[in-house]
Design an enzyme around this catalytic site. Structure first.
Site, PDB file in Angstrom:
ATOM      1  N   GLU A   1      39.563  52.006  46.038  1.00  0.00           N
ATOM      2  CA  GLU A   1      40.178  50.793  45.449  1.00  0.00           C
ATOM      3  C   GLU A   1      40.259  50.958  43.933  1.00  0.00           C
ATOM      4  OE1 GLU A   1      36.958  48.544  47.069  1.00  0.00           O
ATOM      5  OE2 GLU A   1      36.107  48.123  45.094  1.00  0.00           O
TER       6      GLU A   1
ATOM      7  N   CYS B   1      62.096  38.686  -1.507  1.00  0.00           N
ATOM      8  CA  CYS B   1      61.628  40.081  -1.464  1.00  0.00           C
ATOM      9  C   CYS B   1      62.452  40.835  -0.411  1.00  0.00           C
ATOM     10  CB  CYS B   1      60.150  40.072  -1.104  1.00  0.00           C
ATOM     11  SG  CYS B   1      59.499  41.668  -0.658  1.00  0.00           S
TER      12      CYS B   1
ATOM     13  N   LYS C   1      37.613  58.605  37.131  1.00  0.00           N
ATOM     14  CA  LYS C   1      38.160  58.057  35.889  1.00  0.00           C
ATOM     15  C   LYS C   1      39.500  58.710  35.562  1.00  0.00           C
ATOM     16  CE  LYS C   1      35.701  56.201  32.935  1.00  0.00           C
ATOM     17  NZ  LYS C   1      35.508  54.848  32.443  1.00  0.00           N
TER      18      LYS C   1
ATOM     19  N   GLU D   1      55.278  18.968  39.848  1.00  0.00           N
ATOM     20  CA  GLU D   1      54.674  18.405  41.061  1.00  0.00           C
ATOM     21  C   GLU D   1      53.157  18.593  41.045  1.00  0.00           C
ATOM     22  OE1 GLU D   1      58.413  18.984  44.158  1.00  0.00           O
ATOM     23  OE2 GLU D   1      56.998  20.613  43.876  1.00  0.00           O
ATOM     24  N   TYR D   2      52.750  19.803  40.672  1.00  0.00           N
ATOM     25  CA  TYR D   2      51.322  20.106  40.623  1.00  0.00           C
ATOM     26  C   TYR D   2      50.626  19.140  39.663  1.00  0.00           C
ATOM     27  CZ  TYR D   2      46.961  22.651  40.036  1.00  0.00           C
ATOM     28  OH  TYR D   2      45.627  22.990  39.991  1.00  0.00           O
ATOM     29  N   ASP D   3      51.220  19.006  38.476  1.00  0.00           N
ATOM     30  CA  ASP D   3      50.614  18.119  37.468  1.00  0.00           C
ATOM     31  C   ASP D   3      50.512  16.684  37.976  1.00  0.00           C
ATOM     32  OD1 ASP D   3      50.241  20.129  35.757  1.00  0.00           O
ATOM     33  OD2 ASP D   3      51.963  19.685  34.472  1.00  0.00           O
TER      34      ASP D   3
ATOM     35  N   TYR E   1      22.812  38.599  50.009  1.00  0.00           N
ATOM     36  CA  TYR E   1      23.045  37.359  50.742  1.00  0.00           C
ATOM     37  C   TYR E   1      21.769  36.949  51.467  1.00  0.00           C
ATOM     38  CZ  TYR E   1      23.904  40.722  54.449  1.00  0.00           C
ATOM     39  OH  TYR E   1      23.789  41.764  55.300  1.00  0.00           O
TER      40      TYR E   1
ATOM     41  N   ASP F   1      39.802  47.304  34.743  1.00  0.00           N
ATOM     42  CA  ASP F   1      39.294  47.469  33.391  1.00  0.00           C
ATOM     43  C   ASP F   1      39.173  46.094  32.737  1.00  0.00           C
ATOM     44  OD1 ASP F   1      38.384  48.731  31.216  1.00  0.00           O
ATOM     45  OD2 ASP F   1      40.280  49.617  30.601  1.00  0.00           O
TER      46      ASP F   1
ATOM     47  N   CYS G   1      53.139  38.414   0.051  1.00  0.00           N
ATOM     48  CA  CYS G   1      54.071  38.401  -1.059  1.00  0.00           C
ATOM     49  C   CYS G   1      54.805  37.061  -0.939  1.00  0.00           C
ATOM     50  CB  CYS G   1      55.044  39.566  -0.896  1.00  0.00           C
ATOM     51  SG  CYS G   1      56.478  39.400  -1.959  1.00  0.00           S
TER      52      CYS G   1
ATOM     53  N   ARG H   1      27.455  40.486  32.942  1.00  0.00           N
ATOM     54  CA  ARG H   1      26.569  41.551  33.385  1.00  0.00           C
ATOM     55  C   ARG H   1      25.339  41.662  32.483  1.00  0.00           C
ATOM     56  NH1 ARG H   1      25.647  46.954  32.345  1.00  0.00           N
ATOM     57  NH2 ARG H   1      25.057  48.160  34.183  1.00  0.00           N
TER      58      ARG H   1
ATOM     59  N   GLU I   1      35.256  41.580  38.600  1.00  0.00           N
ATOM     60  CA  GLU I   1      35.708  41.877  37.245  1.00  0.00           C
ATOM     61  C   GLU I   1      36.648  40.767  36.789  1.00  0.00           C
ATOM     62  OE1 GLU I   1      34.290  44.731  36.588  1.00  0.00           O
ATOM     63  OE2 GLU I   1      35.224  45.482  34.748  1.00  0.00           O
TER      64      GLU I   1
ATOM     65  N   LYS J   1      34.082  54.297  47.728  1.00  0.00           N
ATOM     66  CA  LYS J   1      32.831  53.750  48.276  1.00  0.00           C
ATOM     67  C   LYS J   1      32.658  54.197  49.730  1.00  0.00           C
ATOM     68  CE  LYS J   1      33.146  49.692  45.335  1.00  0.00           C
ATOM     69  NZ  LYS J   1      33.451  48.281  45.182  1.00  0.00           N
TER      70      LYS J   1
ATOM     71  N   CYS K   1      58.743  44.479  -3.881  1.00  0.00           N
ATOM     72  CA  CYS K   1      59.395  43.796  -5.007  1.00  0.00           C
ATOM     73  C   CYS K   1      58.497  43.675  -6.230  1.00  0.00           C
ATOM     74  CB  CYS K   1      59.878  42.415  -4.576  1.00  0.00           C
ATOM     75  SG  CYS K   1      58.517  41.257  -4.319  1.00  0.00           S
TER      76      CYS K   1
ATOM     77  N   LYS L   1      39.729  50.649  39.958  1.00  0.00           N
ATOM     78  CA  LYS L   1      38.619  50.320  39.055  1.00  0.00           C
ATOM     79  C   LYS L   1      39.218  49.461  37.950  1.00  0.00           C
ATOM     80  CE  LYS L   1      34.808  52.442  36.502  1.00  0.00           C
ATOM     81  NZ  LYS L   1      34.895  51.597  35.352  1.00  0.00           N
TER      82      LYS L   1
ATOM     83  N   CYS M   1      53.214  43.421  -4.557  1.00  0.00           N
ATOM     84  CA  CYS M   1      54.032  43.753  -3.386  1.00  0.00           C
ATOM     85  C   CYS M   1      54.582  45.170  -3.518  1.00  0.00           C
ATOM     86  CB  CYS M   1      55.181  42.752  -3.263  1.00  0.00           C
ATOM     87  SG  CYS M   1      56.329  43.208  -1.952  1.00  0.00           S
TER      88      CYS M   1
ATOM     89  N   ASP N   1      55.606  23.135  38.678  1.00  0.00           N
ATOM     90  CA  ASP N   1      54.563  22.769  37.714  1.00  0.00           C
ATOM     91  C   ASP N   1      54.445  21.247  37.609  1.00  0.00           C
ATOM     92  OD1 ASP N   1      54.330  25.411  37.330  1.00  0.00           O
ATOM     93  OD2 ASP N   1      55.046  25.448  35.252  1.00  0.00           O
TER      94      ASP N   1
ATOM     95  N   SER O   1      25.577  50.319  37.384  1.00  0.00           N
ATOM     96  CA  SER O   1      26.857  50.871  36.926  1.00  0.00           C
ATOM     97  C   SER O   1      27.375  51.851  37.990  1.00  0.00           C
ATOM     98  CB  SER O   1      26.592  51.564  35.594  1.00  0.00           C
ATOM     99  OG  SER O   1      27.799  51.871  35.010  1.00  0.00           O
TER     100      SER O   1
HETATM  101  S1  IVH Z   1      31.505  48.594  42.346  1.00  0.00           S
HETATM  102  C1  IVH Z   1      27.033  48.537  43.040  1.00  0.00           C
HETATM  103  N1  IVH Z   1      34.106  48.371  42.262  1.00  0.00           N
HETATM  104  O1  IVH Z   1      33.123  49.436  36.744  1.00  0.00           O
HETATM  105  C2  IVH Z   1      28.476  48.261  42.866  1.00  0.00           C
HETATM  106  N2  IVH Z   1      32.914  48.359  40.182  1.00  0.00           N
HETATM  107  O2  IVH Z   1      31.864  51.623  35.266  1.00  0.00           O
HETATM  108  C3  IVH Z   1      28.977  48.756  41.567  1.00  0.00           C
HETATM  109  N3  IVH Z   1      34.366  48.070  38.220  1.00  0.00           N
HETATM  110  O3  IVH Z   1      29.994  47.955  36.307  1.00  0.00           O
HETATM  111  C4  IVH Z   1      30.292  48.270  41.174  1.00  0.00           C
HETATM  112  N4  IVH Z   1      36.281  47.906  39.307  1.00  0.00           N
HETATM  113  O4  IVH Z   1      32.078  46.418  36.264  1.00  0.00           O
HETATM  114  C5  IVH Z   1      32.977  48.429  41.533  1.00  0.00           C
HETATM  115  N5  IVH Z   1      36.417  48.141  42.349  1.00  0.00           N
HETATM  116  C6  IVH Z   1      35.291  48.198  41.637  1.00  0.00           C
HETATM  117  C7  IVH Z   1      35.297  48.103  40.230  1.00  0.00           C
HETATM  118  C8  IVH Z   1      34.079  48.195  39.534  1.00  0.00           C
HETATM  119  C9  IVH Z   1      35.692  47.883  38.119  1.00  0.00           C
HETATM  120  C10 IVH Z   1      33.451  48.113  37.055  1.00  0.00           C
HETATM  121  C11 IVH Z   1      32.139  47.404  37.255  1.00  0.00           C
HETATM  122  C12 IVH Z   1      31.097  48.445  36.980  1.00  0.00           C
HETATM  123  C13 IVH Z   1      31.850  49.427  36.141  1.00  0.00           C
HETATM  124  C14 IVH Z   1      31.209  50.807  36.157  1.00  0.00           C
END
Ligand code: IVH
Length: 697
Positions: A132, A458, A341, A54-56, A250, A136, A453, A155, A193, A317, A438, A134, A435, A52, A101
């Site tokens: 992969e 107490c 889910k 060194e980085y600083d 892109y 949160d 309190c 979003r 995310e 996917k 007490c 998801k 309280c 840390d 979504s």
């Molecule tokens: S793909 C068109 N991949 O989950 C592509 N979403 O409940 C759509 N999320 O709105 C998203 N991990 O915010 C994708 N590995 C992941 C994800 C992911 C979390 C979220 C994302 C999305 C929400 C849907």
């Protein structure tokens, strides 16, 4: 991202720069490169190359040069992440492509249906899927224009989001510059995310609690709240990460073709990974049969608690981008992806009554007693409501049906009441004026949300204070948990903190459940606590606003604890993260004669009240800059002894497993810490033997 040769070169450059006593304009470029490399190792690979300090040093050198030569400041300089201050309000911006979504599935049948639909739509009888986590957290979109991070947005409603570029730049795992032009991309929009790792979240919340603030509900809320903070300085303190998992748009250079690296989802993620982004690449799997996908979903769900971040499911996917395009999307979600889910960590229950608990600082916390309900495999019957404002905001009533959430290791909380379920027999939650223990009249300071309190004698407060003093992160006196502390206090065996060091063991011996062995263990634990480093003592004293980190800062600032007696208020303010509130609280604590008497008694009892700086002369440095954590039961040393050795040799004891940890020392029956550490390649995992060898070396 970097070849081995490049890494070696940049490391050597860094070392050379560190040896310089004076920096010149010619160093600017190299400093930028070395710092970007250090950021990459630290934030992406969790495997830092520089300490840390060194980085600083490098960072400050670059900052200084740029101050002198402002024309040399480029938008992608690592200094440009530095928070710009407070924004008035965020601008609304349009996403280049709507942020859709995902459709949800909850079981094997749902997944099989989705697989069938994919095959029908594509006309294929076998499809390669990528799977992969998801994450949160909170969705973000990033635009890079000519390799440069140009815009970051939330979003929002999927079409329009809020422009939060200054906050996005505080996320150190997001590169400010990437090399997309190499594959002929001029502009690219990437989705991901923003997340907060569980350990960062826990540390953050324990700090808030020690400051008398309300803890944040869960890492997801913390991440989304942080992204939208108006003060980017605050954002930078919260240590967000961001995982990027989708390229939504892109634009290619004129006359150029779709790059090879964007033909499949997997390769797209690999491209992002190679450009220095944090991605799901290491967790991703490819399968050709839905049964394999289903098996993986179940296996992964069983492991979810061991991950260092929160996941609420997996995303499956279709791998080939051409196929994704063929399958298209609805107005809500792509047809080529689906979320699986995990079981909800939420449940409904009834709020039966509210109890009021007095904490060690006198804060009176409402605790909801609910009909016991299993959430994610744990029975929950008690849920903290934090303070009166929370009860009012959520409009909670006794008898309400409430939605309760328990996210991972995080303490359960009430998300909301379900007013539509009311029958009319619900009653308001009435806050006590006195309280509950007490009977003292409660007070509510103007700028605080909690009732207190103010009677420092107490009984509930004293018991809580004693328990805190003995707790693992403070003096670590094993066996003195709340039930023994309460027993000893009620019987008058221990009345205050110094009383722990003059226990009449004959009286303890006469109590039921205290044999020679348990007494012996307790005596040893109390004795060992005398050698604890000063910061643990300061933390253990329970000074308001002083959490573990602040206690370390304070301990570092003096030679011994009594130095604080003569410190004027101004002495505190230059210390790291000390604001007027903390300064006043610590100043008031040491000004109080009762507190000085306690400290005096502790000195007389033989406790270490000297700062590490003093005690470690001669050995310091051997472990300096290194962090250690012990887990499981050690056989040759007591944990407190082992920790004292580390600290004596200049090392630090970490509070949890994180990428900053260097060594995890594992005894028998090690649990989740070991699992966590195994996932972070940077941590050396040692047995007790190996640790001792290291010490002796
Ligand atoms: S793909 C068109 N991949 O989950 C592509 N979403 O409940 C759509 N999320 O709105 C998203 N991990 O915010 C994708 N590995 C992941 C994800 C992911 C979390 C979220 C994302 C999305 C929400 C849907």
């Amino acid at each position: 991202m970097y070849s081995e040769a490049q890494e070696k070169g940049l490391y050597a450059d860094g070392i050379q720069l560190l040896q310089k006593s004076h920096f010149e304009i010619e160093d600017i470029q190299l400093l930028k490169e070395v710092i970007n490399f250090a950021d990459y190792r630290y934030y992406i690979l969790s495997n830092s190359v520089f300490t840390d300090v060194e980085y600083d040093t490098l960072f400050k050198a670059l900052q200084k040069l740029e101050e002198h030569y402002p024309n040399y400041v480029t938008a992608d300089s690592p200094t440009q992440r530095v928070a710009q201050g407070i924004s008035e309000k965020f601008q609304t911006v349009k996403h280049l492509v709507p942020m859709l979504s995902l459709d949800n599935t909850y079981n094997a049948d749902d997944l099989k249906d989705w697989d069938r639909r994919c095959k029908e739509l594509s006309g294929l009888d076998e499809i390669e899927y990528c799977i992969e986590p998801k994450y949160d957290g909170a969705s973000i979109s990033l635009i890079y224009d000519h390799n440069q991070l140009q815009r970051g947005a939330t979003r929002g409603d999927g079409i329009m989001g809020e422009e939060i570029t200054p906050n996005i730049k505080q996320i150190r795992s997001i590169p400010l510059r990437a090399n997309f032009s190499e594959i002929n991309i001029e502009q690219i929009e990437i989705r991901g995310e923003a997340i907060i790792h569980k350990d960062v979240f826990e540390q953050f919340n324990s700090q808030r609690i020690s400051e008398g603030l309300q803890p944040l509900a869960n890492p997801r809320n913390a991440a989304s709240g942080t992204l939208r903070m108006l003060d980017s300085n605050e954002v930078s303190k919260r240590r967000l990460s961001a995982v990027l998992y989708h390229v939504s748009y892109y634009a290619l250079k004129m006359g150029k073709d779709l790059p090879e690296s964007l033909q499949t989802h997997y390769d797209t993620i690999l491209l992002l990974h190679q450009n220095g982004f944090l991605t799901p690449i290491n967790e991703m799997k490819k399968f050709r049969h839905i049964d394999e996908v289903i098996q993986f979903c179940h296996d992964f769900e069983a492991r979810r608690d061991h991950l260092p971040y929160e996941v609420d499911g997996l995303v499956i996917k279709v791998n080939a981008i051409a196929l994704q395009e063929k399958m298209g999307m609805t107005s809500h979600h792509p047809r080529w992806a689906v979320a699986f889910k995990f079981k909800a960590r939420q449940a409904t229950s009834q709020l039966l009554r509210v109890e009021f608990q007095v904490g060690r600082t006198g804060s009176v916390t409402p605790v909801a007693k609910i009909n016991p309900v299993a959430i994610g495999g744990v029975m929950v019957s008690s849920v903290s409501l934090f303070n009166e404002d929370v009860v009012r905001e959520k409009d909670l009533h006794i008898g309400d049906i409430v939605l309760v959430e328990r996210a991972g290791d995080v303490i359960p909380y009430i998300v909301k009441a379900l007013p539509e379920m009311r029958t009319g027999s619900e009653s308001p939650i009435v806050f006590p004026t006195h309280c509950p223990d007490c009977g003292e009249l409660l007070e509510k300071p103007e700028d605080e949300a909690v009732w207190r309190c103010i009677n420092i004698s107490c009984p509930s407060q004293v018991v809580e204070r004693l328990t805190h003093f003995c707790s693992k992160d403070a003096m670590d006196i094993r066996g003195m948990g709340i039930s023994n502390v309460k027993k000893f206090y009620d019987l008058g065996i221990v009345k205050d903190i110094p009383g722990l060091y003059r226990i009449d063991w004959n009286r303890v011996g006469a109590l039921e459940g205290f044999g020679d062995k348990s007494i012996n263990n307790l005596q040893q634990a109390i004795e060992a606590s005398k050698a604890q480093p000063l910061h643990r003592l300061i933390f253990g004293l329970g000074i308001r606003q002083v959490g573990e980190t602040m206690a370390k800062t304070l301990a570092q600032a003096v030679s011994e604890i009594s130095d604080f007696y003569s410190w004027p208020l101004e002495n505190y303010l230059p210390l790291d993260d000390v604001g007027p509130k903390v300064a006043a609280s610590v100043f008031d604590f040491f000004a109080l004669v009762e507190n000085r008497t306690i400290i005096q008694s502790l000195i007389e009892a033989g406790l270490n009240t000297k700062s590490q700086k003093q005690g470690s002369e001669g050995f310091s440095g051997t472990f300096s800059g290194k962090t250690f954590l012990f887990t499981g039961t050690l056989s040759q040393l007591k944990r407190s002894e082992a920790e004292a050795i580390v600290e004596k040799l200049g090392g630090k004891i970490a509070t949890s497993v994180s990428s900053k940890l260097n060594y995890l020392i594992v005894g028998t029956d090690a649990g989740s810490k070991l699992e966590k550490a195994k996932k972070l390649t940077t941590i050396s995992i040692l047995s007790e033997e190996q640790f001792l060898t290291l010490v002796n070396q």
